[in-house]
Design a protein around this motif. Structure first.
Motif, PDB file in Angstrom:
ATOM      1  N   ASN A 408     -25.357 -64.784  -6.565  1.00  0.00           N
ATOM      2  CA  ASN A 408     -24.887 -64.487  -7.925  1.00  0.00           C
ATOM      3  C   ASN A 408     -23.889 -63.331  -7.989  1.00  0.00           C
ATOM      4  O   ASN A 408     -23.808 -62.626  -8.990  1.00  0.00           O
ATOM      5  CB  ASN A 408     -26.065 -64.179  -8.868  1.00  0.00           C
ATOM      6  CG  ASN A 408     -26.850 -65.422  -9.204  1.00  0.00           C
ATOM      7  OD1 ASN A 408     -26.566 -66.496  -8.678  1.00  0.00           O
ATOM      8  ND2 ASN A 408     -27.835 -65.294 -10.075  1.00  0.00           N
ATOM      9  N   MET A 442     -24.975 -74.057 -12.998  1.00  0.00           N
ATOM     10  CA  MET A 442     -26.276 -73.379 -12.954  1.00  0.00           C
ATOM     11  C   MET A 442     -27.107 -73.750 -14.177  1.00  0.00           C
ATOM     12  O   MET A 442     -28.305 -74.017 -14.082  1.00  0.00           O
ATOM     13  CB  MET A 442     -26.075 -71.853 -12.889  1.00  0.00           C
ATOM     14  CG  MET A 442     -25.569 -71.376 -11.548  1.00  0.00           C
ATOM     15  SD  MET A 442     -25.127 -69.619 -11.552  1.00  0.00           S
ATOM     16  CE  MET A 442     -26.743 -68.857 -11.418  1.00  0.00           C
ATOM     17  N   VAL A 447     -30.567 -73.685 -12.574  1.00  0.00           N
ATOM     18  CA  VAL A 447     -30.547 -72.905 -11.335  1.00  0.00           C
ATOM     19  C   VAL A 447     -30.528 -71.414 -11.662  1.00  0.00           C
ATOM     20  O   VAL A 447     -29.833 -70.973 -12.558  1.00  0.00           O
ATOM     21  CB  VAL A 447     -29.278 -73.289 -10.516  1.00  0.00           C
ATOM     22  CG1 VAL A 447     -28.978 -72.258  -9.459  1.00  0.00           C
ATOM     23  CG2 VAL A 447     -29.474 -74.661  -9.890  1.00  0.00           C
ATOM     24  N   VAL A 450     -27.171 -68.751  -7.098  1.00  0.00           N
ATOM     25  CA  VAL A 450     -26.378 -69.533  -6.143  1.00  0.00           C
ATOM     26  C   VAL A 450     -25.927 -68.607  -5.019  1.00  0.00           C
ATOM     27  O   VAL A 450     -25.685 -67.418  -5.243  1.00  0.00           O
ATOM     28  CB  VAL A 450     -25.119 -70.162  -6.800  1.00  0.00           C
ATOM     29  CG1 VAL A 450     -25.508 -71.187  -7.844  1.00  0.00           C
ATOM     30  CG2 VAL A 450     -24.202 -69.101  -7.390  1.00  0.00           C
ATOM     31  N   LEU A 513     -29.009 -73.360  -3.732  1.00  0.00           N
ATOM     32  CA  LEU A 513     -29.327 -73.170  -5.151  1.00  0.00           C
ATOM     33  C   LEU A 513     -30.803 -72.816  -5.297  1.00  0.00           C
ATOM     34  O   LEU A 513     -31.661 -73.491  -4.721  1.00  0.00           O
ATOM     35  CB  LEU A 513     -29.019 -74.443  -5.951  1.00  0.00           C
ATOM     36  CG  LEU A 513     -27.632 -75.061  -5.793  1.00  0.00           C
ATOM     37  CD1 LEU A 513     -27.509 -76.307  -6.654  1.00  0.00           C
ATOM     38  CD2 LEU A 513     -26.537 -74.076  -6.165  1.00  0.00           C
TER      39      LEU A 513
END
Ligand SMILES: Cc1cc2nc3c(=O)[nH]c(=O)nc-3n(C[C@H](O)[C@H](O)[C@H](O)COP(=O)(O)OP(=O)(O)OC[C@H]3O[C@@H](n4cnc5c(N)ncnc54)[C@H](O)[C@@H]3O)c2cc1C
Length: 531
Positions: A408, A442, A447, A450, A513
């Motif tokens: 992220n 996402m 999610v 990442v 993910l």
């Protein structure tokens, strides 16, 4: 006296380094610390552009961390006389906020700064900015899968961290022996000392790069004597800057499509230059002929002309544009000195030939820390590993945007996204599109985090370095594009439309993910899924 970096981030960062415990190393009390979806670092073209596009997508839960008290980055900090863009303004601006009011083809700094401030206001970004807030440390927290951020204004937790801290935001001083003992006034072009009157002074300008060629013609008529200490002469092409007539500005305002047409034409003309830089076509030879003619026309004195003639392939260092730099150097109060500087003394500079040049003022046009900035030391990913550590052999990121081990986390103008031939705003907007698509993915797939797969990043980096080998930047000159290992980790080795095409969609196949519903106590490897 050494007032150059009074307001720079370096001091604060190094102060932090000396602390025994960083606030984020101890546990942050989640109850009291503000938690946002997205934290953006910096409010230059990158951070501001990202913030605007987020807002346009309906995202309100974000904060912009900015160490200064105004927006603008490069265009707030570089206030030296003559500062202007070197990519025409019609192109050097956001595609979603064309400005029909540019006064010149290459607008001055103040206009670009005003443009950015206007954009921030128009798109409602100002309430999101945390001013006077320097990022000191950011760590990925394995327990809550968030970024824990420490700034000079306190702490913050963010699901996503986007770094737009700028490739050219940390001024670099030349490491010349004795420079700290200089008793006159010394400043860097990016921290211009407007309180100091240069009239009649003996001024030394160190460096003959993109900034120096803009401010030297402005100060030359005022100073008593100007000594230009030049290590390598740049290739300089005619600039052809001109005012934009009012009828044209009116036309751009009433019929925006006409400005888009001009913008597109400039883009493709600049893109042609990539043929020379990347594929070493005959365009470079033609460019060198043009630059030599420009020099011959403007500098009649053969001795001075010899000093100003570059001896490397054009484009290996940044190609500069100017119509008034050479004429300023031909003036009787200017001397171009090509002998290397041996040392700086209290009131003089001594060159390697033993000559002592008496001076009152030193202006450093010596560029920026590019491949050796401090921030990577303070960004920690999985297992507390710092970005500086991961990048020890050279910085790299997938599409200059994501790095394995740092979930992220996104960069704007990260490694290998710089340009020698076209507008950086084009690259920034391409990266923003990529990040937005990632955020949409996402959300769609529920999610939480990442992280680019190491093999994908490695393959990309190998491709970058392979392609770099045949470019003009690998033709043997020393430039700020290269890192300490001689690798070009700064530039994109291709056409910018290729970068745009490849970043148009976020490909989840290239990422690990982490699903949203993962329990916090499960180890990170267990929680990851691949798609
Ligand atoms: C004099 C000059 C002229 C240029 N002309 C052109 C041109 O004509 N065309 C072109 O394409 N490019 C040009 N560039 C390159 C230019 O830097 C980029 O085009 C662009 O402005 C970069 O925007 P940015 O937002 O990424 O970085 P910046 O504009 O540098 O903004 C970064 C922001 O991050 C903030 N920041 C940094 N570190 C921290 C921290 N630790 N904590 C909090 N805040 C932080 C800074 O205060 C700053 O506001 C020029 C650069 C310079 C220096």
């Amino acid at each position: 006296m050494f007032p150059v970096f009074a307001s720079s981030g370096r001091k604060t960062l190094s102060n932090v380094q000396q602390r025994t415990t960083l606030p984020s190393e101890s546990s942050i009390d989640d109850q009291r610390v503000r938690h946002v979806r997205i934290a953006i670092l910096g409010s230059g073209f990158s951070g501001l552009g990202m913030a605007i596009r987020l807002k346009q997508q309906g995202q309100e839960d974000f904060v912009v961390i900015e160490r200064a008290s105004d927006i603008g980055g490069t265009w707030r900090d570089n206030t030296y006389p003559g500062c202007a863009c070197d990519i025409p303004s019609h192109l050097y601006s956001f595609s979603f906020a064309l400005n029909p009011h540019w006064s010149r083809s290459y607008s001055p700094q103040r206009e670009i700064w005003d443009y950015l401030r206007h954009c921030a206001e128009r798109f409602g970004i100002l309430p999101h900015i945390q001013w006077n807030s320097e990022l000191l440390e950011a760590s990925w927290n394995e327990d809550d899968q968030c970024w824990h951020i420490t700034t000079t204004q306190g702490q913050l937790i963010a699901d996503i961290l986007i770094l737009g801290n700028g490739p050219l935001s940390e001024p670099s001083l030349p490491p010349i022996p004795g420079i700290e003992r200089f008793e006159g006034v010394l400043f860097h072009s990016a921290r211009w000392n407007h309180d100091y009157d240069l009239t009649g002074k003996r001024v030394a300008v160190i460096g003959a790069g993109a900034s120096a060629i803009q401010f030297v013609p402005q100060i030359q008529p005022r100073v008593g004597h100007l000594s230009l200490f030049q290590r390598t002469p740049p290739w300089i092409l005619p600039r052809h800057d001109h005012p934009i007539p009012s009828w044209q500005r009116a036309m751009f305002r009433i019929l925006p499509i006409t400005q888009r047409f001009v913008r597109t034409r400039i883009y493709w003309r600049n893109e042609l230059t990539a043929l020379g830089l990347v594929y070493r076509s005959s365009i470079i030879e033609k460019g060198m002929q043009l630059a030599r003619r420009h020099l011959a026309e403007q500098v009649p004195d053969p001795e001075l002309r010899a000093k100003l003639t570059p001896h490397y392939v054009m484009g290996c260092k940044r190609i500069l544009l100017s119509d008034d730099f050479y004429p300023a150097l031909t003036q009787p109060n200017v001397e171009v000195i090509t002998n290397r500087i041996r040392e700086v003394r209290a009131n003089s500079i001594v060159t390697e030939d033993g000559r002592e040049h008496e001076i009152d003022t030193i202006i450093c046009g010596t560029g920026f820390h590019v491949t050796d900035t401090q921030l990577p030391q303070y960004v920690h990913g999985h297992g507390g590993r710092s970005l500086a550590d991961v990048w020890r052999a050279g910085s790299c990121a997938y599409f200059g945007t994501t790095v394995a081990g740092f979930p992220n986390l996104f960069f704007l103008i990260g490694p290998n996204t710089g340009l020698g031939h076209n507008s950086m705003v084009f690259m920034i907007e391409s990266q923003i599109t990529y990040i937005l698509d990632c955020l949409r993915t996402m959300k769609r797939r529920n999610v939480r985090a990442v992280e680019v797969r190491p093999k994908i990043q490695e393959a990309f980096n190998t491709e970058m370095q392979q392609r770099m080998k045949r470019t003009v930047w690998a033709s043997g000159c020393v430039s700020w594009y290269l890192d300490a290992n001689g690798r070009n980790t700064t530039l994109w080795p291709g056409f910018t439309f290729e970068f745009r095409r490849r970043t148009h969609h976020f490909d989840p196949q290239h990422y690990d993910l982490l699903p949203q519903q993962a329990p916090a106590h499960v180890g990170k490897t267990e929680r990851r899924t691949s798609v």
